[in-house]
Motif scaffolding. Structure first.
Motif, PDB file in Angstrom:
ATOM      1  N   GLN A 313      22.185 -11.707 -48.303  1.00 22.99           N
ATOM      2  CA  GLN A 313      22.613 -11.980 -49.659  1.00 22.99           C
ATOM      3  C   GLN A 313      23.558 -10.937 -49.906  1.00 22.99           C
ATOM      4  O   GLN A 313      24.548 -11.464 -50.999  1.00 22.99           O
ATOM      5  CB  GLN A 313      21.388 -11.674 -50.446  1.00 22.99           C
ATOM      6  N   ALA A 314      23.802  -9.827 -49.288  1.00 15.72           N
ATOM      7  CA  ALA A 314      24.979  -9.316 -49.627  1.00 15.72           C
ATOM      8  C   ALA A 314      26.399 -10.030 -49.445  1.00 15.72           C
ATOM      9  O   ALA A 314      27.260 -10.026 -50.227  1.00 15.72           O
ATOM     10  CB  ALA A 314      25.036  -8.029 -48.947  1.00 15.72           C
ATOM     11  N   THR A 315      26.417 -10.848 -48.438  1.00 13.28           N
ATOM     12  CA  THR A 315      27.686 -11.751 -47.977  1.00 13.28           C
ATOM     13  C   THR A 315      27.663 -12.901 -49.182  1.00 13.28           C
ATOM     14  O   THR A 315      28.759 -13.227 -49.420  1.00 13.28           O
ATOM     15  CB  THR A 315      27.442 -12.451 -46.596  1.00 13.28           C
ATOM     16  N   ILE A 316      26.511 -13.357 -49.412  1.00 11.81           N
ATOM     17  CA  ILE A 316      26.548 -14.476 -50.289  1.00 11.81           C
ATOM     18  C   ILE A 316      27.262 -13.896 -51.915  1.00 11.81           C
ATOM     19  O   ILE A 316      27.989 -14.477 -52.351  1.00 11.81           O
ATOM     20  CB  ILE A 316      25.382 -15.051 -50.740  1.00 11.81           C
ATOM     21  N   GLU A 317      26.542 -12.830 -52.097  1.00  8.50           N
ATOM     22  CA  GLU A 317      27.190 -12.000 -53.624  1.00  8.50           C
ATOM     23  C   GLU A 317      28.479 -11.625 -53.247  1.00  8.50           C
ATOM     24  O   GLU A 317      29.416 -11.963 -54.401  1.00  8.50           O
ATOM     25  CB  GLU A 317      26.159 -10.945 -53.870  1.00  8.50           C
ATOM     26  N   SER A 318      28.994 -11.353 -52.087  1.00  5.96           N
ATOM     27  CA  SER A 318      30.359 -11.007 -51.988  1.00  5.96           C
ATOM     28  C   SER A 318      31.295 -12.198 -52.129  1.00  5.96           C
ATOM     29  O   SER A 318      32.503 -12.214 -52.561  1.00  5.96           O
ATOM     30  CB  SER A 318      30.782 -10.329 -50.714  1.00  5.96           C
ATOM     31  N   LEU A 319      30.737 -13.248 -51.691  1.00  5.11           N
ATOM     32  CA  LEU A 319      31.515 -14.600 -51.811  1.00  5.11           C
ATOM     33  C   LEU A 319      31.710 -15.018 -53.132  1.00  5.11           C
ATOM     34  O   LEU A 319      32.757 -15.510 -53.645  1.00  5.11           O
ATOM     35  CB  LEU A 319      30.925 -15.617 -50.932  1.00  5.11           C
ATOM     36  N   LEU A 320      30.639 -14.848 -54.028  1.00  7.29           N
ATOM     37  CA  LEU A 320      30.683 -15.242 -55.350  1.00  7.29           C
ATOM     38  C   LEU A 320      31.371 -14.393 -56.294  1.00  7.29           C
ATOM     39  O   LEU A 320      31.770 -14.822 -57.245  1.00  7.29           O
ATOM     40  CB  LEU A 320      29.223 -15.287 -55.859  1.00  7.29           C
ATOM     41  N   LYS A 321      31.507 -13.152 -55.844  1.00  6.52           N
ATOM     42  CA  LYS A 321      32.277 -12.186 -56.887  1.00  6.52           C
ATOM     43  C   LYS A 321      33.277 -11.615 -56.183  1.00  6.52           C
ATOM     44  O   LYS A 321      34.040 -10.729 -56.779  1.00  6.52           O
ATOM     45  CB  LYS A 321      31.299 -10.896 -56.878  1.00  6.52           C
ATOM     46  N   TYR A 322      34.003 -12.310 -55.197  1.00  7.27           N
ATOM     47  CA  TYR A 322      35.191 -11.711 -54.338  1.00  7.27           C
ATOM     48  C   TYR A 322      36.487 -11.530 -55.238  1.00  7.27           C
ATOM     49  O   TYR A 322      36.673 -12.654 -56.002  1.00  7.27           O
ATOM     50  CB  TYR A 322      35.378 -12.645 -53.184  1.00  7.27           C
TER      51      TYR A 322
END
Ligand SMILES: NC(=O)c1ccc[n+]([C@@H]2O[C@H](COP(=O)([O-])OP(=O)(O)OC[C@H]3O[C@@H](n4cnc5c(N)ncnc54)[C@H](O)[C@@H]3O)[C@@H](O)[C@H]2O)c1
Length: 326
Positions: A313-322
């Motif tokens: 989820q940390a990777t997904i959230e960084s993709l969304l908020k990059y």
């Protein structure tokens, strides 16, 4: 028999009830959904099931071995904590949480108290993942040579997909839903299970103008274990759920298509299917339930734990908020 309570009886909760019906070891005995109409429909369809009067009452029910949580992400951690208080083994739907601090606290507790908890990334039990581990995992002898790149391509004719169109509005809203959390996360799970943590180096996300709707496209690049990873995901095309993950190496490649559906490997000139779609799907489901039973009995299993799911989820959230570094 291992007795399971289910909280959340929407699209996924009902899919799991169907999957568990008639299973030799796992039996759903109590169910709860905060929507009385949903609860009524499920009881009408499964007359042998009994409803609890609340999630709390279900969790305290004597004789339960485990809790399966299939609500939207918001209540996942609070329900997990209550279940762990009651000594139950927890299988929680992904995404694990909307609150990273609460999830970290829960993970620390699980580790401290050696509690049993896992998250439902169903590709954990797939032939495709097993094959990827053999070809590229930490203990691999590299039968396909050195891994050069990983590509993930996702297209949805519409979001939500037709089979999940009956889910609540959360699924198409950017606060909790969207195809990145819902679908891309399964492939990030596979990526990180094989290669370890991924780092986002570029991500371009398009949202609708309404300020509420979830993403309509995501194009990104990551690096995992030194290997470049590209993601191209978006709404478009004619197929309801078109997904493909391709691992290219110096002497061959492995391709996963349509979830469990088509998995094939090329070694040099030789292209080999790893099984027909239905067999791959059935084997994956059967294995998943066997691993769940093992988790309930405190035996070793391959389902992802809460820490692994939070890393996804940390990777997904960084993709969304990059945001690119200045
Ligand atoms: N692993 C997978 O392949 C997969 C596939 C689809 C969905 N999911 C996940 O499953 C979860 C549920 O998705 P869905 O499509 O079933 O959503 P949904 O909106 O169809 O169903 C959610 C249900 O939970 C109920 N609910 C909400 N809060 C509750 C609470 N506090 N207590 C009791 N009931 C509550 C709602 O009334 C609803 O019936 C999500 O986290 C989703 O991401 C996983």
């Amino acid at each position: 028999m291992l007795s399971i309570g289910v909280v959340g009886l929407g699209v996924m909760g009902q899919r799991m009830l169907a999957r568990l019906a008639g299973h030799a070891r796992l039996r759903v005995t109590r169910v709860w959904d905060e929507n009385p109409e949903v609860l009524r429909q499920v009881l009408a369809h499964y007359p042998l099931l009994r409803a609890a009067t609340s999630a709390e009452a279900l969790i305290r029910e004597p004789g339960l071995h485990g809790l399966y949580i299939a609500t939207p992400p918001g209540p996942h951690i609070a329900l997990s904590q209550q279940a762990l208080d009651a000594g139950l083994a927890v299988l929680c739907e992904k995404p694990l949480t909307t609150d990273f601090d609460a999830a970290r606290e829960c993970i620390a507790r699980i580790e401290r108290e050696r509690q049993r908890a896992a998250v439902n990334y169903s590709l954990a039990s797939s032939t495709g993942l097993a094959q990827l581990q053999l070809a590229f995992g930490a203990a691999s002898r590299r039968p396909l040579g050195a891994l050069a790149s990983v590509g993930i391509e996702l297209r949805f004719a519409a979001w939500p997909r037709p089979w999940q169109a009956g889910a609540g509005p959360w699924l198409s809203q950017r606060a909790e839903g969207g195809f990145s959390r819902e679908v891309l996360s399964h492939f990030i799970f596979v990526l990180q299970r094989v290669l370890g943590p991924a780092r986002v180096t570029r991500s371009e996300v398009v949202y609708p103008d309404d300020g509420v709707g979830s993403e309509t496209s995501l194009e990104a690049e990551l690096v995992a274990s030194g290997v470049p990873v590209t993601i191209s995901a978006g709404i478009g095309g004619e197929r309801a759920d078109d997904n493909r993950m391709i691992w290219r190496a110096s002497e061959g490649e492995i391709e996963l298509r349509d979830w469990f559906g088509v998995t094939q490997q090329r070694q040099g000139e030789r292209v080999q299917s790893l099984g027909d779609a239905e067999t791959l799907r059935m084997n994956g489901m059967t294995d998943q339930l066997a691993h769940w039973a093992a988790m309930l009995e405190g035996r070793s299993h391959s389902l992802p734990g809460f820490a692994e799911a939070l890393a996804v989820q940390a990777t997904i959230e960084s993709l969304l908020k990059y945001t690119p570094a200045p």
